[in-house]
Design a protein around this motif. Structure first.
Motif, PDB file in Angstrom:
ATOM      1  N   HIS A  11       0.806  -1.218   0.000  1.00 36.68           N
ATOM      2  CA  HIS A  11       0.000   0.000   0.000  1.00 36.68           C
ATOM      3  C   HIS A  11       0.837   1.266   0.000  1.00 36.68           C
ATOM      4  O   HIS A  11       0.328   2.363  -0.226  1.00 36.68           O
ATOM      5  N   GLN A  12       2.152   1.148   0.282  1.00 30.38           N
ATOM      6  CA  GLN A  12       3.039   2.309   0.248  1.00 30.38           C
ATOM      7  C   GLN A  12       3.765   2.446  -1.087  1.00 30.38           C
ATOM      8  O   GLN A  12       4.587   3.337  -1.245  1.00 30.38           O
ATOM      9  N   GLY A  13       3.468   1.564  -2.015  1.00 29.72           N
ATOM     10  CA  GLY A  13       4.076   1.655  -3.340  1.00 29.72           C
ATOM     11  C   GLY A  13       5.404   0.943  -3.468  1.00 29.72           C
ATOM     12  O   GLY A  13       6.056   1.055  -4.500  1.00 29.72           O
ATOM     13  N   ARG A  14       5.825   0.177  -2.463  1.00 28.28           N
ATOM     14  CA  ARG A  14       7.090  -0.547  -2.543  1.00 28.28           C
ATOM     15  C   ARG A  14       6.895  -1.853  -3.307  1.00 28.28           C
ATOM     16  O   ARG A  14       5.901  -2.541  -3.121  1.00 28.28           O
ATOM     17  N   LYS A 105      -1.345  -6.046 -21.116  1.00 29.13           N
ATOM     18  CA  LYS A 105      -0.318  -5.029 -21.332  1.00 29.13           C
ATOM     19  C   LYS A 105       0.288  -4.613 -19.994  1.00 29.13           C
ATOM     20  O   LYS A 105      -0.409  -4.148 -19.090  1.00 29.13           O
ATOM     21  N   LEU A 106       1.596  -4.794 -19.882  1.00 27.13           N
ATOM     22  CA  LEU A 106       2.276  -4.504 -18.626  1.00 27.13           C
ATOM     23  C   LEU A 106       2.220  -3.016 -18.282  1.00 27.13           C
ATOM     24  O   LEU A 106       2.044  -2.642 -17.118  1.00 27.13           O
ATOM     25  N   THR A 107       2.341  -2.143 -19.293  1.00 25.69           N
ATOM     26  CA  THR A 107       2.311  -0.704 -19.023  1.00 25.69           C
ATOM     27  C   THR A 107       0.947  -0.268 -18.500  1.00 25.69           C
ATOM     28  O   THR A 107       0.854   0.529 -17.564  1.00 25.69           O
ATOM     29  N   LEU A 108      -0.129  -0.797 -19.083  1.00 22.83           N
ATOM     30  CA  LEU A 108      -1.474  -0.447 -18.627  1.00 22.83           C
ATOM     31  C   LEU A 108      -1.731  -1.006 -17.240  1.00 22.83           C
ATOM     32  O   LEU A 108      -2.354  -0.342 -16.393  1.00 22.83           O
ATOM     33  N   SER A 109      -1.252  -2.227 -16.970  1.00 23.18           N
ATOM     34  CA  SER A 109      -1.440  -2.820 -15.647  1.00 23.18           C
ATOM     35  C   SER A 109      -0.745  -1.993 -14.567  1.00 23.18           C
ATOM     36  O   SER A 109      -1.303  -1.742 -13.499  1.00 23.18           O
ATOM     37  N   ARG A 110       0.458  -1.530 -14.872  1.00 21.23           N
ATOM     38  CA  ARG A 110       1.187  -0.723 -13.883  1.00 21.23           C
ATOM     39  C   ARG A 110       0.516   0.633 -13.679  1.00 21.23           C
ATOM     40  O   ARG A 110       0.500   1.155 -12.554  1.00 21.23           O
ATOM     41  N   SER A 111      -0.046   1.204 -14.747  1.00 23.40           N
ATOM     42  CA  SER A 111      -0.770   2.472 -14.604  1.00 23.40           C
ATOM     43  C   SER A 111      -1.980   2.305 -13.693  1.00 23.40           C
ATOM     44  O   SER A 111      -2.252   3.145 -12.831  1.00 23.40           O
ATOM     45  N   LEU A 112      -2.716   1.212 -13.871  1.00 23.92           N
ATOM     46  CA  LEU A 112      -3.890   0.966 -13.036  1.00 23.92           C
ATOM     47  C   LEU A 112      -3.498   0.736 -11.577  1.00 23.92           C
ATOM     48  O   LEU A 112      -4.191   1.186 -10.659  1.00 23.92           O
ATOM     49  N   LEU A 113      -2.391   0.042 -11.366  1.00 29.22           N
ATOM     50  CA  LEU A 113      -1.932  -0.167  -9.994  1.00 29.22           C
ATOM     51  C   LEU A 113      -1.492   1.155  -9.357  1.00 29.22           C
ATOM     52  O   LEU A 113      -1.727   1.389  -8.163  1.00 29.22           O
ATOM     53  N   ASP A 114      -0.886   2.021 -10.142  1.00 28.08           N
ATOM     54  CA  ASP A 114      -0.508   3.332  -9.627  1.00 28.08           C
ATOM     55  C   ASP A 114      -1.750   4.155  -9.285  1.00 28.08           C
ATOM     56  O   ASP A 114      -1.786   4.848  -8.262  1.00 28.08           O
ATOM     57  N   VAL A 115      -2.787   4.069 -10.141  1.00 29.90           N
ATOM     58  CA  VAL A 115      -4.054   4.737  -9.843  1.00 29.90           C
ATOM     59  C   VAL A 115      -4.644   4.193  -8.546  1.00 29.90           C
ATOM     60  O   VAL A 115      -5.136   4.945  -7.691  1.00 29.90           O
ATOM     61  N   LEU A 116      -4.587   2.884  -8.378  1.00 28.59           N
ATOM     62  CA  LEU A 116      -5.128   2.246  -7.175  1.00 28.59           C
ATOM     63  C   LEU A 116      -4.391   2.707  -5.926  1.00 28.59           C
ATOM     64  O   LEU A 116      -5.010   3.007  -4.886  1.00 28.59           O
ATOM     65  N   ILE A 117      -3.075   2.795  -6.023  1.00 27.34           N
ATOM     66  CA  ILE A 117      -2.284   3.239  -4.862  1.00 27.34           C
ATOM     67  C   ILE A 117      -2.592   4.688  -4.519  1.00 27.34           C
ATOM     68  O   ILE A 117      -2.725   5.065  -3.343  1.00 27.34           O
ATOM     69  N   ARG A 118      -2.745   5.531  -5.520  1.00 24.90           N
ATOM     70  CA  ARG A 118      -3.063   6.941  -5.268  1.00 24.90           C
ATOM     71  C   ARG A 118      -4.441   7.088  -4.614  1.00 24.90           C
ATOM     72  O   ARG A 118      -4.631   7.925  -3.734  1.00 24.90           O
ATOM     73  N   ILE A 119      -5.414   6.276  -5.063  1.00 26.79           N
ATOM     74  CA  ILE A 119      -6.742   6.330  -4.446  1.00 26.79           C
ATOM     75  C   ILE A 119      -6.677   5.870  -2.997  1.00 26.79           C
ATOM     76  O   ILE A 119      -7.294   6.467  -2.104  1.00 26.79           O
ATOM     77  N   ARG A 120      -5.906   4.803  -2.742  1.00 22.13           N
ATOM     78  CA  ARG A 120      -5.736   4.331  -1.360  1.00 22.13           C
ATOM     79  C   ARG A 120      -5.071   5.390  -0.485  1.00 22.13           C
ATOM     80  O   ARG A 120      -5.305   5.440   0.727  1.00 22.13           O
ATOM     81  N   SER A 121      -4.264   6.234  -1.112  1.00 26.78           N
ATOM     82  CA  SER A 121      -3.557   7.285  -0.349  1.00 26.78           C
ATOM     83  C   SER A 121      -4.409   8.539  -0.169  1.00 26.78           C
ATOM     84  O   SER A 121      -3.924   9.519   0.399  1.00 26.78           O
ATOM     85  N   GLY A 122      -5.652   8.544  -0.666  1.00 23.11           N
ATOM     86  CA  GLY A 122      -6.547   9.672  -0.459  1.00 23.11           C
ATOM     87  C   GLY A 122      -6.804  10.524  -1.681  1.00 23.11           C
ATOM     88  O   GLY A 122      -7.548  11.501  -1.613  1.00 23.11           O
ATOM     89  N   SER A 123      -6.215  10.163  -2.832  1.00 27.34           N
ATOM     90  CA  SER A 123      -6.425  10.949  -4.042  1.00 27.34           C
ATOM     91  C   SER A 123      -7.777  10.600  -4.656  1.00 27.34           C
ATOM     92  O   SER A 123      -8.334   9.513  -4.444  1.00 27.34           O
TER      93      SER A 123
END
Length: 409
Positions: A11-14, A105-123
């Motif tokens: 959840h911290q992006g590590r 697509k690995l690039t799209l999957s990583r983008s979605l995971l980054d979106v998910l992490i940002r939402i979990r962080s309050g964005s």
């Protein structure tokens, strides 16, 4: 039990990686989810006693498909899947996590995971999507921001999928229609070059000892072949250099602006680009207005997503006119915007049904674009036939006329 190798993010992006044992892939994914990890990649660990297992893992890692950027079709599937997940009662984070796992697509999957992490962080969802500018155009974040306020996220995602699908359908039709003439021309050009540089020079040596005057078409064929041998490399280099210079200039904003302006003035290509741009204007502005955006915000989004910089400048000018207190119809009074769009926009503003009018404009110009594409292909195919037939006939007529003359003594 099977051994799986995984890479995931907390959840911290590590980024974490390791191995686990599970009866199957579904159970392995469940183990990682229970640890609050977002899966980046999971696969069977190679069995070093089995060479086929090692080769399979190597081919999966080297597959270029997973490293390519997301296409319009990938985004259409993503938005439809996410809308379906929301309609089924899942939360946004659950839908994003499932979509990230399902996409190839690995690039799209990583983008979605980054979106998910940002939402979990309050964005917000819109802000998280706006940060993924490489994979998602500005229209996505604008529409999602409006949908978060109105509570119509599911309907907005479906509109986005429909809009992307319409644009992809036109591009797909154009590419499939041009594929045959291009392949035909390249094949004919290859045959012509093979004859001019390989067969004709040998034929010329055979005729050197003859004292007869050659037919005019045969002499012209020999002259063309000799010129190609002497100067063909310079011609090919100049053409290649010119194409590379245009492509390099197109990567810069000033160069792209000049080339886009020139393309709009080319008789057939310019009208096709303008028609496609008006179809995109109608569909996109109808979608944006129905989602609650203002006319000015819609024009700014249109300017940012339009491929042709000359048309984008037209939308910028229309937005400046609106800021000055003028109407949208007045702002559209420009040479690159058809008169029909200007009149229809004025009708929509006076009747208060601009959204519906824009939808009709998009429908009309998309149909018009399809007709223009078919007409252009209908013109290209006979032209290609004449060019290819002329190239081949020139060589063969010259060859056989000379052979007949020599054989006749």
């Amino acid at each position: 039990m099977h051994t799986y190798r995984y890479s995931a993010m907390d959840h911290q992006g590590r980024k974490l990686s390791g191995q686990l044992t599970a009866p199957g892939l579904t159970e392995a994914r469940s183990q990682l989810r229970n640890k609050a990890l977002y899966i980046l990649d999971i696969s069977l660990a190679p069995n070093f006693l089995n060479p086929f297992s090692i080769l399979g893992a190597l081919f999966r890692k080297l597959s270029p498909k997973q490293y390519r950027s997301a296409s319009a079709a990938d985004k259409v599937i993503l938005f439809r899947q996410l809308a379906l997940m929301l309609r089924s009662g899942n939360t946004l984070t659950q839908g994003l996590e499932v979509c990230a796992e399902m996409t190839e697509k690995l690039t799209l999957s990583r983008s979605l995971l980054d979106v998910l992490i940002r939402i979990r962080s309050g964005s917000s969802f819109a802000a998280a999507m706006d940060a993924q500018g490489r994979n998602f155009p500005p229209v996505v974040s604008k529409l999602i921001a409006s949908a978060e306020v109105s509570g119509e996220l599911q309907a907005t995602l479906e509109r986005l999928a429909d809009n992307l699908e319409r644009g992809a359908a036109v591009r797909r039709q154009l590419i499939s229609s041009l594929a045959y003439p291009i392949v035909l021309f390249l094949a004919a050009f290859g045959v012509f070059m093979g004859l001019a540089l390989g067969i004709v020079p040998k034929f010329a040596k055979m005729l050197e000892g003859k004292s007869q005057d050659l037919p005019a078409i045969t002499q012209a064929m020999l002259d063309v072949s000799a010129w190609m041998i002497d100067y063909g490399a310079y011609l090919g280099g100049s053409l290649l250099g010119g194409i590379l210079a245009i492509l390099i200039a197109y990567t810069t904003r000033p160069g792209k602006a000049v080339i886009d302006r020139i393309l709009l003035r080319v008789p057939i290509i310019g009208s096709s680009i303008r028609t496609s741009g008006m179809a995109q204007l109608g569909w996109t502005m109808s979608m944006l207005l129905s989602s609650g955006l203002t006319v000015l915000e819609s024009l700014r989004v249109m300017s940012s997503i339009t491929g042709n910089l000359r048309l984008a400048k037209c939308f910028d000018k229309a937005g400046s006119d609106i800021l000055s207190g003028r109407s949208l119809a007045y702002g559209f009074q420009q040479s690159n915007i058809p008169v029909m769009v200007q009149h229809m926009t004025g009708i929509g503003e006076r009747s208060g049904e601009l959204e519906h009018v824009m939808h009709e404009i998009g429908k009309y110009y998309q149909h018009n674009a399809e007709i223009r594409i078919k007409a252009m292909i209908a013109m290209i195919e006979p032209a290609m036939t004449l060019v290819v037939g002329g190239m081949v006939a020139f060589v063969y007529i010259g060859f056989f006329k000379a052979m007949m003359q020599v054989s006749a003594g």
